[in-house]
Design an enzyme around this catalytic site. Structure first.
Site, PDB file in Angstrom:
ATOM      1  N   TYR A   1       6.629   4.855  24.471  1.00 35.43           N
ATOM      2  CA  TYR A   1       7.549   4.240  23.756  1.00 35.43           C
ATOM      3  C   TYR A   1       7.856   2.873  24.512  1.00 35.43           C
ATOM      4  O   TYR A   1       8.070   2.911  25.713  1.00 35.43           O
ATOM      5  CB  TYR A   1       8.890   5.080  23.567  1.00 35.43           C
TER       6      TYR A   1
ATOM      7  N   GLU B   1      10.491   0.569  22.529  1.00 33.48           N
ATOM      8  CA  GLU B   1      11.860   0.023  21.876  1.00 33.48           C
ATOM      9  C   GLU B   1      12.138  -1.238  22.609  1.00 33.48           C
ATOM     10  O   GLU B   1      12.535  -1.054  23.955  1.00 33.48           O
ATOM     11  CB  GLU B   1      12.734   0.900  21.544  1.00 33.48           C
TER      12      GLU B   1
ATOM     13  N   ASP C   1       2.902 -16.049   3.553  1.00 34.23           N
ATOM     14  CA  ASP C   1       2.162 -14.944   3.814  1.00 34.23           C
ATOM     15  C   ASP C   1       0.407 -15.344   3.760  1.00 34.23           C
ATOM     16  O   ASP C   1      -0.035 -15.415   3.054  1.00 34.23           O
ATOM     17  CB  ASP C   1       2.491 -13.792   2.896  1.00 34.23           C
TER      18      ASP C   1
ATOM     19  N   THR D   1      -1.135 -10.253   8.381  1.00 36.25           N
ATOM     20  CA  THR D   1      -1.742  -9.247   8.958  1.00 36.25           C
ATOM     21  C   THR D   1      -2.936  -9.743   9.826  1.00 36.25           C
ATOM     22  O   THR D   1      -3.146 -10.997  10.010  1.00 36.25           O
ATOM     23  CB  THR D   1      -2.387  -8.289   7.919  1.00 36.25           C
TER      24      THR D   1
ATOM     25  N   LYS E   1      -7.702  -8.939   8.616  1.00 33.64           N
ATOM     26  CA  LYS E   1      -8.511  -9.496   7.567  1.00 33.64           C
ATOM     27  C   LYS E   1      -9.333 -10.608   8.168  1.00 33.64           C
ATOM     28  O   LYS E   1     -10.282 -10.192   8.990  1.00 33.64           O
ATOM     29  CB  LYS E   1      -7.731  -9.925   6.431  1.00 33.64           C
TER      30      LYS E   1
ATOM     31  N   ARG F   1      -5.796  -3.202  12.665  1.00 33.46           N
ATOM     32  CA  ARG F   1      -4.646  -3.344  11.557  1.00 33.46           C
ATOM     33  C   ARG F   1      -3.375  -3.635  12.154  1.00 33.46           C
ATOM     34  O   ARG F   1      -3.077  -3.077  13.559  1.00 33.46           O
ATOM     35  CB  ARG F   1      -4.476  -1.872  10.725  1.00 33.46           C
TER      36      ARG F   1
HETATM   37  N1  DSN Z   1      -4.373  -4.516   0.577  1.00 32.35           N
HETATM   38  C1  DSN Z   1      -4.844  -5.936   0.766  1.00 32.35           C
HETATM   39  C2  DSN Z   1      -5.793  -6.412  -0.028  1.00 32.35           C
HETATM   40  O1  DSN Z   1      -6.871  -5.778  -0.175  1.00 32.35           O
HETATM   41  O2  DSN Z   1      -5.735  -7.471  -0.364  1.00 32.35           O
HETATM   42  C3  DSN Z   1      -3.527  -6.774   0.490  1.00 32.35           C
HETATM   43  O3  DSN Z   1      -2.430  -6.101   1.563  1.00 32.35           O
END
Ligand code: DSN
Length: 423
Positions: free
Chosen positions: A54, A56, A200, A226, A229, A235
């Site tokens: 942990y 925190e 975003d 995120t 991608k 992730r």
């Molecule tokens: N789930 C993502 C996507 O496929 O675009 C967005 O968060």
């Protein structure tokens, strides 16, 4: 990648499933634009002993003992993110994209405050105010959209709307918008109503890092992303505050930190943060810049090949890593196309198109992108072949012989492009 010797002995069922999934990933084409294949280095950090503790709090201000190496990891991840995206502040603890956006709402708004976001059927994201999401249950979102003729964001209409509703927070970001976003225009709108402006960039973070998509950093107050991608990491997610953000509200970094912990989360996932640090190091290389360029180049080929075959692309093309096809003139729904293509090992998303007459469960479009296949090393030649595969299958949807032979051809092609995480 580890050979999973221990796992094989301890839990044969999970071992077998992982092996099957590994084989599936290697033998199929991943055209879902929000997915990618991570490096072996990222996978090693993610699978490390760092999952054990942990932690925190934040570096040097922890609630648990024994965290000196965890502090080093989190500080390094922060430093790399700040350098890569040229921001003065970052929080690398959000578990994923929606929790990161939740923290931004929590830091900048009170319950019931008015917010604005791009509507989901027009290419936005659930967490930008879609009706079933927390962002609509606890706040008061007004959604903006695209122009019916051009399918481009209707900035004039959005500006009018912002003047009328005076939002506290404006979210800008998309999951199915194939064109550049005009950050400067968004900034002018946000400034005129004194709203916080949050970009975003989950879908396009890797393209921004590679300098093939304009960066929002000079124009917005907050950036969320995120990390899995186009950025090609594990992730996870990050929240950044820009110089403009600090000028608007000098407490913003502290508000973001407190929103993430203790506001919304407990112990951060340090194995995930270490893997994010690794991906940020990879994303700062010239090799990654070449990768980003190639993702866009491949996607433009994907778009033009479909257009040549009479497919109707939303906005007639792309500036980024994805395309959105309206299948109405091909007499097949997005869901039927997704299911059919899955049978031959080609994974795409069924997706709503703007002003879709069909429900989200069976929308009129499909969404495809090039981040994962570009990581594998596929180029123009393969993209042209992929479009032929897709067209052939959609045209011969009841012909089992064609479906079976395409499946074999897809597999043969994929096996020539080993995944980076399987060596
Ligand atoms: N789930 C993502 C996507 O496929 O675009 C967005 O968060």
């Amino acid at each position: 990648m580890t050979n999973f010797k221990e796992l094989q002995q301890t839990d044969r069922e999970i071992y077998d499933i992982i092996k099957n999934e590994t084989r599936r990933q290697q033998e199929e084409l991943e055209l879902i634009p929000s997915e990618n294949h991570t490096s072996q280095a990222v996978l090693e950090a993610l699978g490390s002993i760092l999952t054990d503790k942990y932690s925190e709090g934040y570096p040097k201000k922890r609630y648990y003992a024994g965290l000196r190496f965890y502090d080093e990891i989190e500080t390094l991840a922060q430093k790399r993110a700040k350098e890569l995206f040229k921001v003065p502040f970052v929080n690398v603890q959000p578990y994923s994209g929606s929790p990161a956006n939740q923290a931004v709402y929590f830091a900048t708004c009170k319950p019931k405050d008015v917010t604005m976001g791009l509507s989901l059927p027009h290419g936005g994201h659930l967490s930008h105010g879609w009706k079933v999401n927390f962002s609509a249950r606890f706040y008061n979102p007004i959604q903006y959209g695209v122009n019916k003729k051009t399918n481009l964001i209707d900035y004039d209409k959005m500006e009018e709307l912002a003047q009328k509703v005076k939002p506290k927070l404006i979210c800008v970001g998309a999951t199915a918008y194939p064109r550049f976003l005009d950050w400067e225009r968004f900034y002018k709108i946000a400034k005129s109503v004194n709203a916080y402006l949050c970009a975003d960039i989950a879908h396009i973070a890797g393209l921004i890092a590679a300098d093939v998509h304009p960066s929002p950093v000079p124009f917005v107050h907050i950036v969320t992303t995120t990390t899995h991608k186009t950025l090609r990491g594990p992730r996870g997610a990050m929240i950044m505050v820009t110089k403009k953000g600090i000028e608007k509200d000098s407490d913003l970094p502290e508000k973001i930190n407190r929103a993430v912990f203790p506001g919304l989360q407990g112990g951060p996932h340090q194995h995930q943060i270490a893997a994010i640090a690794v991906c940020l190091k990879e994303a700062s290389t010239n090799e990654f810049k070449e990768y980003g360029k190639q993702v866009v180049k491949n996607c433009k080929v994907l778009a033009s090949e479909f257009i040549k075959l009479g497919y109707d692309l939303i906005t007639n093309g792309t500036d980024n890593h994805l395309i959105l096809i309206d299948l109405t003139n091909k007499n097949i729904s997005g869901k039927e196309a997704q299911d059919l293509l899955e049978k031959v090992g080609i994974n795409v998303n069924k997706n709503a198109i703007p002003f879709d007459q069909n429900p989200p469960s069976n929308p009129s479009g499909i969404r495809l992108g090039t981040p994962a296949i570009t990581t594998q090393g596929m180029r123009e030649k393969e993209i042209k072949q992929i479009v032929k595969f897709i067209d052939n299958v959609l045209k011969n949807r009841n012909n089992n012989a064609i479906i079976e032979s395409t499946k074999q051809e897809v597999k043969k092609m994929c096996l020539n492009f080993p995944l980076p995480g399987i060596k």
